[in-house]
Scaffold this motif. Structure first.
Motif, PDB file in Angstrom:
ATOM      1  N   PRO A  59       0.842  -1.195   0.000  1.00 21.17           N
ATOM      2  CA  PRO A  59       0.000   0.000   0.000  1.00 21.17           C
ATOM      3  C   PRO A  59       0.885   1.257   0.000  1.00 21.17           C
ATOM      4  O   PRO A  59       1.954   1.253   0.628  1.00 21.17           O
ATOM      5  CB  PRO A  59      -0.773  -0.114   1.319  1.00 21.17           C
ATOM      6  N   ASN A  60       0.469   2.246  -0.718  1.00 20.13           N
ATOM      7  CA  ASN A  60       1.173   3.526  -0.756  1.00 20.13           C
ATOM      8  C   ASN A  60       2.524   3.501  -1.434  1.00 20.13           C
ATOM      9  O   ASN A  60       3.357   4.368  -1.214  1.00 20.13           O
ATOM     10  CB  ASN A  60       1.366   4.109   0.643  1.00 20.13           C
TER      11      ASN A  60
ATOM     12  N   THR B  78      -1.362   3.253  -7.804  1.00 22.25           N
ATOM     13  CA  THR B  78      -2.446   3.960  -8.475  1.00 22.25           C
ATOM     14  C   THR B  78      -1.925   5.147  -9.262  1.00 22.25           C
ATOM     15  O   THR B  78      -2.372   5.405 -10.379  1.00 22.25           O
ATOM     16  CB  THR B  78      -3.510   4.393  -7.446  1.00 22.25           C
TER      17      THR B  78
ATOM     18  N   ARG C 235       4.495   9.984  -9.568  1.00 21.41           N
ATOM     19  CA  ARG C 235       3.684  11.179  -9.477  1.00 21.41           C
ATOM     20  C   ARG C 235       3.932  12.121 -10.650  1.00 21.41           C
ATOM     21  O   ARG C 235       3.038  12.795 -11.122  1.00 21.41           O
ATOM     22  CB  ARG C 235       3.990  11.887  -8.159  1.00 21.41           C
TER      23      ARG C 235
HETATM   24  P1  GDP Z   1      -0.863   3.073  -3.896  1.00 25.88           P
HETATM   25  O1  GDP Z   1      -1.430   2.898  -2.538  1.00 25.88           O
HETATM   26  O2  GDP Z   1       0.252   2.113  -4.136  1.00 25.88           O
HETATM   27  O3  GDP Z   1      -1.879   3.030  -4.988  1.00 25.88           O
HETATM   28  O4  GDP Z   1      -0.167   4.494  -3.935  1.00 25.88           O
HETATM   29  P2  GDP Z   1      -0.711   5.855  -4.531  1.00 25.88           P
HETATM   30  O5  GDP Z   1      -0.516   5.846  -5.997  1.00 25.88           O
HETATM   31  O6  GDP Z   1      -2.049   6.098  -4.001  1.00 25.88           O
HETATM   32  O7  GDP Z   1       0.378   6.855  -3.940  1.00 25.88           O
HETATM   33  C1  GDP Z   1       0.554   7.138  -2.566  1.00 25.88           C
HETATM   34  C2  GDP Z   1       1.147   8.505  -2.381  1.00 25.88           C
HETATM   35  O8  GDP Z   1       2.492   8.554  -2.895  1.00 25.88           O
HETATM   36  C3  GDP Z   1       0.384   9.564  -3.133  1.00 25.88           C
HETATM   37  O9  GDP Z   1       0.314  10.684  -2.324  1.00 25.88           O
HETATM   38  C4  GDP Z   1       1.254   9.859  -4.360  1.00 25.88           C
HETATM   39  O10 GDP Z   1       1.131  11.189  -4.790  1.00 25.88           O
HETATM   40  C5  GDP Z   1       2.629   9.630  -3.825  1.00 25.88           C
HETATM   41  N1  GDP Z   1       3.553   9.208  -4.886  1.00 25.88           N
HETATM   42  C6  GDP Z   1       3.329   8.288  -5.842  1.00 25.88           C
HETATM   43  N2  GDP Z   1       4.452   8.123  -6.604  1.00 25.88           N
HETATM   44  C7  GDP Z   1       5.391   8.968  -6.103  1.00 25.88           C
HETATM   45  C8  GDP Z   1       6.767   9.256  -6.461  1.00 25.88           C
HETATM   46  O11 GDP Z   1       7.355   8.658  -7.350  1.00 25.88           O
HETATM   47  N3  GDP Z   1       7.425  10.150  -5.701  1.00 25.88           N
HETATM   48  C9  GDP Z   1       6.814  10.797  -4.675  1.00 25.88           C
HETATM   49  N4  GDP Z   1       7.533  11.686  -3.990  1.00 25.88           N
HETATM   50  N5  GDP Z   1       5.532  10.550  -4.319  1.00 25.88           N
HETATM   51  C10 GDP Z   1       4.817   9.655  -5.020  1.00 25.88           C
END
Ligand code: GDP
Ligand code: MG
Length: 726
Positions: free
Chosen positions: A13-14, A18, A149
């Motif tokens: 997670p996180n 996504t 992101r």
């Molecule tokens: P999931 O739970 O795996 O689906 O993760 P999410 O895509 O919801 O991302 C979790 C958080 O990490 C969000 O606030 C994103 O904006 C942030 N995030 C995702 N990819 C990156 C990245 O490569 N670098 C940074 N700094 N933040 C990221």
């Protein structure tokens, strides 16, 4: 013609799944529910350079064990739908924790791609990841750095994902070690499970299923135990393992598995990640700074090895004496109380002198196994492997070969059979073959009685030093042989590998006792069966066919007519000697004397070496029998003074004592014989496991000839050089 691939996005997670999913699919994303479960799973389509693929965003999970619904959904999708590629999204700033899941995908064997997401965060935290090295350590799994992101690195991600999918790789499970106990259980379960799932269309992941089964994954347990036949095969293994782990380390299999996964991961990151100056250091790491230091490490290793031998000989000394005296006494008692004849000879010369000679050294072996158990349980054994890995590379050996060499008796007291089998962890066939071929050079537990005997007879003031030198020599020979093999017959690439370093732990008395007992018991079982049988066979070979009747009659008449007891004794001696020379073994040994002239070995040693092919302890038992049978002859040769009045009343000498007084032996010859025993042909058990592991007779035969030749030449060179110098 172009089929549509399916990619699964999986990860903790996180980790950014996504974000990546959205960036990849843009507007084309759709949201769908999985039938039967309510956990959300998004599906979308991507088009890359004209090629389409379905992409699925799986729920975030930490593991592939069925702890939560999320995990079940993710796992079922992967196992049942079998996507072409799993894109494992990893939070690079939390690499260790995220790799835990990655490792499980690799163990499952499905084609996987590591997406080091949040690489921007990692950099900001001063964590430098060497992606290329990480990839090569993991056997070439693609590793791509991304910033989900901002959509950075996604082109390359797709490039690699399509490339991987196009290769249509079969599932290739990664095998890592979970320690001796679990590995053994896995080896037992895997074939049973493989047999069971052969027909039901499951992916070829029997070891993975075995692992989940041992981890206590309820869904897997229910599935595998659905039919009673399989349950009856699997369940006892699991029960036994649980009990054993509880007794030794008070853990369940599940936490041991987790421990070993983290060990594997931290070893991986140790090699591929640089945490910058402010990174934390745990006690284990601090100790390792010294003990695995490039220069200090090997010095400590040598010092510890020397210390181990000192302790082994010091603590084994008294019990070995007791055992030897006991068997000498027992032999004397039996000789006196039984009527002369075949039965007495079988018991006294064959069983007591033969087997007793070996059992006398069991205290030494126990002490050695005890020390090894302490080193193993404390975590230092793994450091030995780590330190030696650097050395091994120079000689063209794969680092994993260290494990083979150590379990074959790298520090004395092991066995080449499990050592050779341990080479299975080497993927590259040529490295594997090299490890198999050099494993028998190590000083196994069976060679220990031979060394013990000759050291007691000729080097009693430098016991640990001689053992230490023999160990260094065995490694030198193994490494040189590896070097030669790797640059001739078995030339090939080296593959990088991960060395696992468990944290240091204070060994518990209970754990050490149980672990050393297991080894001792294995040893005694072998000694009790093979050794007893072979001792009796060797005795028979030294007894039959006996002297021709006419000759026997003549000697017996002469004895009866002897004027004095002294004369009678001397005739009896000649009779014993003649009978031995006439026996099958005697004739073979005397025949071999023609070929062992450079070493000036007498027939008894020749026969002993021949018997040693069955098992190396037989060398000691055969010498025991041979010296016991020709004892009267020795008394005659060895004493210029008149023969002692009553042969039974003087204390009987131990075999070491007899050798020390035999004019045919010298410290130099003892040294040469020890070297010969170290190197010459592996025993039958090792040869047959070599055949089993390589699938051909060619390699055991090669070993038999090559090792014997090298052993003889080296021993002879040392013997002759010594003769010239002294
Ligand atoms: P999931 O739970 O795996 O689906 O993760 P999410 O895509 O919801 O991302 C979790 C958080 O990490 C969000 O606030 C994103 O904006 C942030 N995030 C995702 N990819 C990156 C990245 O490569 N670098 C940074 N700094 N933040 C990221
Ligand atoms: Mg998400």
């Amino acid at each position: 013609m172009s089929s549509v691939f399916t990619f699964a996005l999986a990860g903790n997670p996180n980790a950014g799944k996504t974000s990546i999913f959205n960036a990849l699919t843009g507007a084309r994303q759709g949201v769908g529910n999985y039938p039967g479960v309510t956990v959300e799973k998004k599906e979308g389509v991507i088009i890359h350079k004209g090629q389409r693929a379905n992409i699925v965003d799986l729920p975030g999970t930490y593991s592939l064990t069925a702890y939560s619904l999320d995990e079940v959904v993710a796992r079922d999708f992967i196992i049942e739908q079998r996507p072409d590629v799993v894109i494992n999204v990893i939070d690079a700033s939390n690499l260790e924790r995220n790799l835990y899941l990655a490792l499980q995908f690799m163990e499952l064997g499905i084609p996987v791609l590591l997406c080091l997401n949040m690489i921007d965060m990692a950099r900001a935290r001063n964590i430098k990841i060497d992606s290329a090295r990480l990839s090569s350590l993991l056997g070439g799994i693609p590793v791509v750095e991304t910033v989900g992101r901002r959509g950075e690195g996604l082109d390359r991600l797709l490039e690699e994902a399509f490339a991987l999918a196009r290769r249509r790789l079969p599932w290739r499970p990664l095998t890592i070690s979970y320690g001796r106990d679990l590995d053994q259980a896995l080896d037992l379960l895997t074939p049973v499970i493989a047999e069971k799932i052969k027909t039901d269309g499951s992916p070829p992941a029997s070891r993975w299923l075995a692992l989940k089964y041992l981890e206590g994954d309820q869904i897997i347990i229910n599935r595998l135990q659905a039919d009673a036949g399989t349950a009856a095969l699997l369940n006892p293994v699991r029960q036994k393992l649980c009990r054993h782990l509880q007794a030794t380390i008070e853990e369940d299999p599940e936490s041991v598995v987790a421990d070993y996964r983290y060990i594997f991961i931290s070893s991986l990151t140790r090699a591929a990640v640089n945490y910058g100056p402010q990174a934390r250091m745990e006690l284990s790491d601090k100790i390792d700074r010294v003990l695995t230091h490039r220069l200090l490490g090997p010095l400590f290793l040598l010092a510890i090895l020397y210390l181990v031998y000192q302790v082994v000989f010091l603590s084994g000394e008294a019990p070995v004496d007791w055992c030897e005296n006991f068997f000498a006494w027992l032999g004397g008692q039996a000789r006196e109380s039984m009527a002369e004849g075949l039965l007495r000879s079988l018991l006294v010369d064959g069983v007591i002198a033969g087997l007793g000679g070996v059992i006398g050294f069991v205290p030494l072996i126990i002490a050695m196994f005890f020390m090894i158990a302490i080193l193993e349980d404390s975590g230092y054994l793994a450091r030995i492997a780590y330190i030696l890995d650097r050395v091994l590379r120079i000689f063209g050996l794969h680092g994993n070969a260290v494990i083979c060499l150590i379990s074959s008796g790298g520090m004395t007291g092991g066995c080449a059979v499990p050592g050779i089998m341990a080479a299975r962890t080497l993927k590259d066939p040529k490295s594997r073959l090299t490890a198999i071929l050099i494993a028998p050079f190590m000083n196994c537990g069976a060679k220990l009685p031979v060394y013990g005997l000759l050291i007691a007879a000729f080097f009693s003031h430098h016991r640990a030093e001689v053992m230490f030198a023999l160990t260094l020599l065995s490694w030198t020979i193994a490494l040189l042989a590896a070097r030669i093999l790797r640059s001739t017959l078995l030339r090939g690439e080296k593959i990088p590998f991960v060395m696992e370093l468990p944290p240091y732990r204070c060994p518990t008395v209970r754990g050490v006792l149980i672990h050393s007992w297991e080894r001792i018991w294995e040893y005694l079982k072998r000694a009790g069966t093979i050794l007893l049988t072979v001792s009796i066979i060797m005795w028979a070979l030294m007894t039959y066919p006996g002297l021709p009747a006419a000759e026997l009659e003549r000697l017996e008449k002469a004895q009866a007519a002897a004027a004095s007891e002294e004369e009678r004794q001397s005739i009896a001696n000649r009779q014993a000697q003649a009978a031995l020379a006439h026996s099958l073994a005697g004739r073979a040994g005397i025949f071999l004397e023609n070929y062992t002239t450079w070493l000036e070995l007498d027939w008894r040693v020749n026969v002993a070496l021949l018997g040693g092919l069955a098992a190396k302890e037989v060398i000691v038992s055969t010498l025991g029998t041979a010296y016991s049978m020709s004892e009267e002859q020795w008394e005659e040769d060895g004493s210029s003074s008149p023969v002692p009045a009553a042969a039974g009343s003087e204390p009987r000498l131990s075999l070491a004592g007899r050798l020390a007084q035999d004019p045919g032996w010298s410290p130099l010859k003892a040294l040469a014989v020890m070297i010969l025993v170290m190197i010459y042909s592996p025993c039958v058990a090792s040869l047959s496991v070599m055949k089993k592991e390589t699938g051909r007779w060619r390699w055991p035969l090669f070993s038999l000839c090559f090792n014997t030749l090298i052993g003889y030449l080296l021993a002879a060179a040392i013997y002759q050089a010594g003769r010239m110098l002294f």
